[in-house]
Design an enzyme around this catalytic site. Structure first.
Site, PDB file in Angstrom:
ATOM      1  N   LYS A  45       0.848  -1.200   0.000  1.00  0.00           N
ATOM      2  CA  LYS A  45       0.000   0.000   0.000  1.00  0.00           C
ATOM      3  C   LYS A  45       0.886   1.254   0.000  1.00  0.00           C
ATOM      4  CE  LYS A  45      -3.139  -1.912   3.422  1.00  0.00           C
ATOM      5  NZ  LYS A  45      -3.712  -1.576   4.738  1.00  0.00           N
ATOM      6  N   LYS A  47       2.931   1.989   2.379  1.00  0.00           N
ATOM      7  CA  LYS A  47       3.082   2.496   3.746  1.00  0.00           C
ATOM      8  C   LYS A  47       3.992   1.541   4.520  1.00  0.00           C
ATOM      9  CE  LYS A  47      -1.430   2.840   4.964  1.00  0.00           C
ATOM     10  NZ  LYS A  47      -2.612   3.379   5.679  1.00  0.00           N
TER      11      LYS A  47
HETATM   12  N1  C2G Z   1     -10.060   5.671  10.128  1.00  0.00           N
HETATM   13  C1  C2G Z   1     -11.039   6.524  10.641  1.00  0.00           C
HETATM   14  N2  C2G Z   1     -10.671   7.731  11.122  1.00  0.00           N
HETATM   15  C2  C2G Z   1      -9.365   8.100  11.135  1.00  0.00           C
HETATM   16  C3  C2G Z   1      -8.381   7.238  10.639  1.00  0.00           C
HETATM   17  C4  C2G Z   1      -8.752   6.002  10.134  1.00  0.00           C
HETATM   18  O1  C2G Z   1     -12.242   6.194  10.637  1.00  0.00           O
HETATM   19  N3  C2G Z   1      -9.039   9.329  11.633  1.00  0.00           N
HETATM   20  C5  C2G Z   1     -10.499   4.378   9.594  1.00  0.00           C
HETATM   21  C6  C2G Z   1     -10.110   4.174   8.134  1.00  0.00           C
HETATM   22  O2  C2G Z   1     -11.063   4.799   7.282  1.00  0.00           O
HETATM   23  C7  C2G Z   1     -10.138   2.648   8.010  1.00  0.00           C
HETATM   24  C8  C2G Z   1      -9.698   2.191   9.421  1.00  0.00           C
HETATM   25  O3  C2G Z   1      -9.841   3.330  10.295  1.00  0.00           O
HETATM   26  O4  C2G Z   1     -11.469   2.192   7.774  1.00  0.00           O
HETATM   27  C9  C2G Z   1      -8.264   1.718   9.442  1.00  0.00           C
HETATM   28  O5  C2G Z   1      -7.457   2.764   8.916  1.00  0.00           O
HETATM   29  P1  C2G Z   1      -5.954   2.371   8.442  1.00  0.00           P
HETATM   30  O6  C2G Z   1      -5.288   1.623   9.531  1.00  0.00           O
HETATM   31  O7  C2G Z   1      -5.338   3.596   7.877  1.00  0.00           O
HETATM   32  O8  C2G Z   1      -6.277   1.315   7.289  1.00  0.00           O
HETATM   33  P2  C2G Z   1      -5.934   1.453   5.734  1.00  0.00           P
HETATM   34  O9  C2G Z   1      -4.478   1.688   5.575  1.00  0.00           O
HETATM   35  O10 C2G Z   1      -6.909   2.412   5.181  1.00  0.00           O
HETATM   36  O11 C2G Z   1      -6.189  -0.052   5.209  1.00  0.00           O
HETATM   37  O12 C2G Z   1      -8.108  -3.464   2.526  1.00  0.00           O
HETATM   38  C10 C2G Z   1      -8.356  -2.231   3.191  1.00  0.00           C
HETATM   39  C11 C2G Z   1      -7.089  -1.695   3.818  1.00  0.00           C
HETATM   40  O13 C2G Z   1      -6.450  -2.682   4.608  1.00  0.00           O
HETATM   41  C12 C2G Z   1      -7.390  -0.466   4.671  1.00  0.00           C
END
Ligand code: C2G
Length: 142
Positions: A45, A47
């Site tokens: 991704k 990251k």
């Molecule tokens: N999230 C949120 N509010 C934030 C930060 C994150 O609601 N301030 C939510 C994101 O929208 C996501 C979840 O928390 O639904 C996890 O966020 P991440 O750990 O950043 O996940 P991500 O990298 O988006 O990976 O297959 C899907 C991916 O694995 C998602």
């Protein structure tokens, strides 16, 4: 009739935005399955995680509203996960709005508003600008 919810994420540097999302997922059903991205998948991704998968998974597993944690190895496992866990609702934060609509043929798809003002990226940026010297080594808790 019990309802199973699933969501996916990295959950690196676990913060209140992650917690609120998981709590709101659980409020939509009775059982919450959380797929936590492996370190290898996360690098696809673009990251780099600071907290290794095993610790991120253990933190998420120990959150009150979480029932099951599974690893997320690829973009393509969602359909099988939905089938295997008999998922009724797939939930993601709305930064993903529209990206997983094809799953609507298997279960309900819900995008929830993100929690504003916090993100792992912002936390990393804050640490960096305040002198935290970003090392390439993953953080090893003592
Ligand atoms: N999230 C949120 N509010 C934030 C930060 C994150 O609601 N301030 C939510 C994101 O929208 C996501 C979840 O928390 O639904 C996890 O966020 P991440 O750990 O950043 O996940 P991500 O990298 O988006 O990976 O297959 C899907 C991916 O694995 C998602």
């Amino acid at each position: 009739m019990s309802k199973t919810v699933i969501t996916y994420g990295t959950f690196d540097l676990f913060h209140i935005g992650h917690l609120r999302l998981l709590q709101r997922c659980k409020a939509l059903g009775d059982k919450l399955v959380v797929a936590v991205s492996s370190d290898e998948f996360n690098s696809t991704k673009g990251k780099a995680t600071i907290i290794p998968y095993a610790q991120r998974a253990e933190i998420v597993q120990n959150i009150k509203c979480v029932d099951i944690v599974i690893p997320e190895y690829s973009w393509d496992q969602k359909k099988e996960d939905i089938r295997h866990h008999r998922v009724d609702i797939f939930v993601m934060g709305d930064d993903w709005r529209g990206k997983f609509d094809e799953l609507a043929q298997y279960c309900q798809v819900v995008y929830l508003p993100r929690t504003s003002g916090v993100s792992t990226t912002a936390l990393k940026g804050f640490l960096h600008t305040t002198g935290y010297n970003e090392s390439n080594q993953p953080f090893e808790s003592s």
